[in-house]
Design an enzyme around this catalytic site. Structure first.
Site, mmCIF file in Angstrom:
data_model
loop_
_atom_site.group_PDB
_atom_site.id
_atom_site.type_symbol
_atom_site.label_atom_id
_atom_site.label_comp_id
_atom_site.label_asym_id
_atom_site.label_seq_id
_atom_site.Cartn_x
_atom_site.Cartn_y
_atom_site.Cartn_z
ATOM 1 N N GLN A 34 11.679 1.367 46.193
ATOM 2 C CA GLN A 34 11.613 -0.011 46.702
ATOM 3 C C GLN A 34 11.878 -0.986 45.559
ATOM 4 O O GLN A 34 11.945 -2.194 45.771
ATOM 5 C CB GLN A 34 10.235 -0.291 47.314
ATOM 6 C CG GLN A 34 9.884 0.654 48.457
ATOM 7 C CD GLN A 34 8.440 0.498 48.885
ATOM 8 O OE1 GLN A 34 8.100 -0.303 49.756
ATOM 9 N NE2 GLN A 34 7.569 1.283 48.269
ATOM 10 N N HIS A 93 15.647 -1.543 48.673
ATOM 11 C CA HIS A 93 15.450 -3.005 48.658
ATOM 12 C C HIS A 93 16.442 -3.684 47.739
ATOM 13 O O HIS A 93 16.245 -4.827 47.330
ATOM 14 C CB HIS A 93 14.008 -3.352 48.242
ATOM 15 C CG HIS A 93 13.011 -3.042 49.320
ATOM 16 N ND1 HIS A 93 11.656 -3.067 49.111
ATOM 17 C CD2 HIS A 93 13.187 -2.663 50.607
ATOM 18 C CE1 HIS A 93 11.036 -2.734 50.242
ATOM 19 N NE2 HIS A 93 11.934 -2.479 51.164
ATOM 20 N N SER A 142 2.991 2.718 45.137
ATOM 21 C CA SER A 142 3.292 1.820 46.264
ATOM 22 C C SER A 142 2.034 1.587 47.098
ATOM 23 O O SER A 142 1.258 2.505 47.320
ATOM 24 C CB SER A 142 4.388 2.410 47.159
ATOM 25 O OG SER A 142 4.620 1.518 48.264
ATOM 26 N N SER A 143 1.886 0.346 47.570
ATOM 27 C CA SER A 143 0.732 0.038 48.454
ATOM 28 C C SER A 143 1.025 0.512 49.872
ATOM 29 O O SER A 143 0.163 0.472 50.743
ATOM 30 C CB SER A 143 0.480 -1.479 48.462
ATOM 31 O OG SER A 143 1.639 -2.150 48.986
ATOM 32 N N ASN A 148 -1.466 6.690 42.791
ATOM 33 C CA ASN A 148 -1.578 5.237 42.867
ATOM 34 C C ASN A 148 -2.900 4.798 42.252
ATOM 35 O O ASN A 148 -3.880 5.547 42.322
ATOM 36 C CB ASN A 148 -1.508 4.783 44.340
ATOM 37 C CG ASN A 148 -1.011 3.352 44.440
ATOM 38 O OD1 ASN A 148 0.036 2.994 43.896
ATOM 39 N ND2 ASN A 148 -1.786 2.500 45.096
HETATM 40 N N1 APR Z 1 0.027 3.220 38.236
HETATM 41 C C1 APR Z 1 -0.294 3.502 39.522
HETATM 42 N N2 APR Z 1 -0.357 2.564 40.506
HETATM 43 C C2 APR Z 1 -0.100 1.282 40.139
HETATM 44 C C3 APR Z 1 0.220 0.907 38.814
HETATM 45 C C4 APR Z 1 0.279 1.945 37.841
HETATM 46 N N3 APR Z 1 0.588 1.699 36.554
HETATM 47 N N4 APR Z 1 0.408 -0.450 38.782
HETATM 48 C C5 APR Z 1 0.212 -0.895 40.048
HETATM 49 N N5 APR Z 1 -0.101 0.137 40.855
HETATM 50 C C6 APR Z 1 -0.316 0.121 42.312
HETATM 51 C C7 APR Z 1 -0.965 -1.122 42.851
HETATM 52 O O1 APR Z 1 -2.376 -0.977 42.854
HETATM 53 C C8 APR Z 1 -0.423 -1.171 44.277
HETATM 54 O O2 APR Z 1 -1.223 -0.396 45.163
HETATM 55 O O3 APR Z 1 0.974 0.145 42.888
HETATM 56 C C9 APR Z 1 0.941 -0.507 44.159
HETATM 57 C C10 APR Z 1 2.079 -1.508 44.208
HETATM 58 O O4 APR Z 1 2.077 -2.063 45.503
HETATM 59 P P1 APR Z 1 2.957 -3.371 45.797
HETATM 60 O O5 APR Z 1 2.742 -4.368 44.734
HETATM 61 O O6 APR Z 1 2.693 -3.739 47.233
HETATM 62 O O7 APR Z 1 4.454 -2.865 45.626
HETATM 63 P P2 APR Z 1 5.337 -2.079 46.689
HETATM 64 O O8 APR Z 1 4.522 -1.105 47.471
HETATM 65 O O9 APR Z 1 6.505 -1.558 45.958
HETATM 66 O O10 APR Z 1 5.817 -3.284 47.658
HETATM 67 C C11 APR Z 1 6.815 -2.987 48.602
HETATM 68 O O11 APR Z 1 7.013 -5.348 49.105
HETATM 69 O O12 APR Z 1 7.152 -7.534 48.438
HETATM 70 C C12 APR Z 1 7.897 -6.459 48.853
HETATM 71 O O13 APR Z 1 10.151 -6.026 48.403
HETATM 72 C C13 APR Z 1 8.887 -6.006 47.815
HETATM 73 O O14 APR Z 1 9.621 -3.760 47.306
HETATM 74 C C14 APR Z 1 8.477 -4.576 47.499
HETATM 75 C C15 APR Z 1 7.729 -4.173 48.758
#
Ligand code: APR
Length: 260
Positions: A108, A126, A201-202, A226
């Protein structure tokens, strides 16, 4: 060793075994795998959407009304985004590809750090921050051309040299369709996977957050790495809470132990 640490060590061993025995493993990554490269994620602690409202700064309809808002956020994030280097989590996944343990990485992320780390089969569902197109005549521009425009005309959105319409990075904003090939390819891969490794990813943004469900309904298993819980944790074989930059290399190390 404290029980939690012991169980984490055991889970790393278990994850390594699942990966070695899988026949069709794919990886799904999110912004969390790039935070250790200095790029903020969206919903984790201090994420981008804490500072910039997604409905204003990350939505196609608000971009079309006033691109300058998006470009203001982009100027703030661009330096870290464009200068970021892969971290050990990216290198670990590239190594899994080289070891033929994983078939593809569905990401993503738009930062190209998987490719910079040496991974080849990467599907950017994305889009990618290094390509830009004109909303009017679809002319395409690269990062250097757009950075020069931003330098020349500070505080204004870059415009097309030919038709004068605003430029947009080739990233998917809320309200936009995903790139067709990457979308259908990632669904097909998820349906056929016997194992999906999910890192950083969340799992909250559709349609990509549905990919693990396709894997589960096809009889496949999930491993989630995560640093926060996700809504699919109870459906995963293994959940490793912690930093991808630490846990993914430990899994690769364990795989090497199994293979020697
Ligand atoms: N190691 C493990 N997990 C991590 C780390 C790390 N170093 N840093 C952050 N995280 C976790 C966070 O706690 C969160 O649960 O990674 C997750 C990131 O989630 P999001 O910020 O929601 O990112 P993502 O899942 O990629 O979002 C999907 O949303 O806004 C849109 O287009 C955007 O591609 C993005 C999509």
């Amino acid at each position: 060793m404290r029980p939690r640490e012991r169980s984490k060590k055991e889970d790393i061993k278990k994850a390594a075994k699942f990966l070695v025995n899988s026949k069709n493993c794919i990886v799904l990554t999110g912004a969390g795998i790039s935070t250790e490269s200095g790029i903020p994620d969206f919903r984790g602690e201090g994420g981008i959407w804490d500072k910039y409202k997604p409905e204003i700064y990350g939505d196609i309809s608000s971009f079309l009304q006033d691109p300058s808002k998006f470009w203001k956020m982009a100027e703030d994030i661009a330096p870290t985004l464009f200068n970021a280097e892969p971290n050990p989590g990216h290198y670990a996944l590239a190594e899994l590809e080289k070891m033929k343990i994983i078939k593809a990485i569905i990401t993503q992320n738009v930062d190209e750090l998987h490719q910079k780390a040496g991974a080849v089969i990467v599907y950017e569902v994305h889009g990618n921050i290094n390509r830009f197109t004109c909303l009017g005549c679809r002319a395409s521009y690269n990062k250097e051309q757009v950075l020069n425009k931003l330098k020349r005309k500070k505080k204004s959105s870059p415009l097309c040299d030919y038709c004068g319409m605003p430029l947009k990075p080739s990233v998917v904003l809320f309200g936009e369709d995903l790139p067709k090939f990457e979308k259908f390819m990632s669904i097909d891969l998820a349906k056929k996977a016997d194992l999906m490794l999910i890192a950083g990813s969340s799992l909250t943004v559709a349609p990509i957050c549905d990919l693990p469900v396709y894997t589960l309904s096809g009889g496949g298993k999930l491993i989630i790495v995560n640093d926060q819980p996700t809504h699919l944790d109870d459906k995963a074989e293994i959940v490793l809470n912690g930093k991808t930059g630490i846990l993914l290399p430990l899994i690769v190390e364990e795989i090497k132990n199994i293979k020697t």
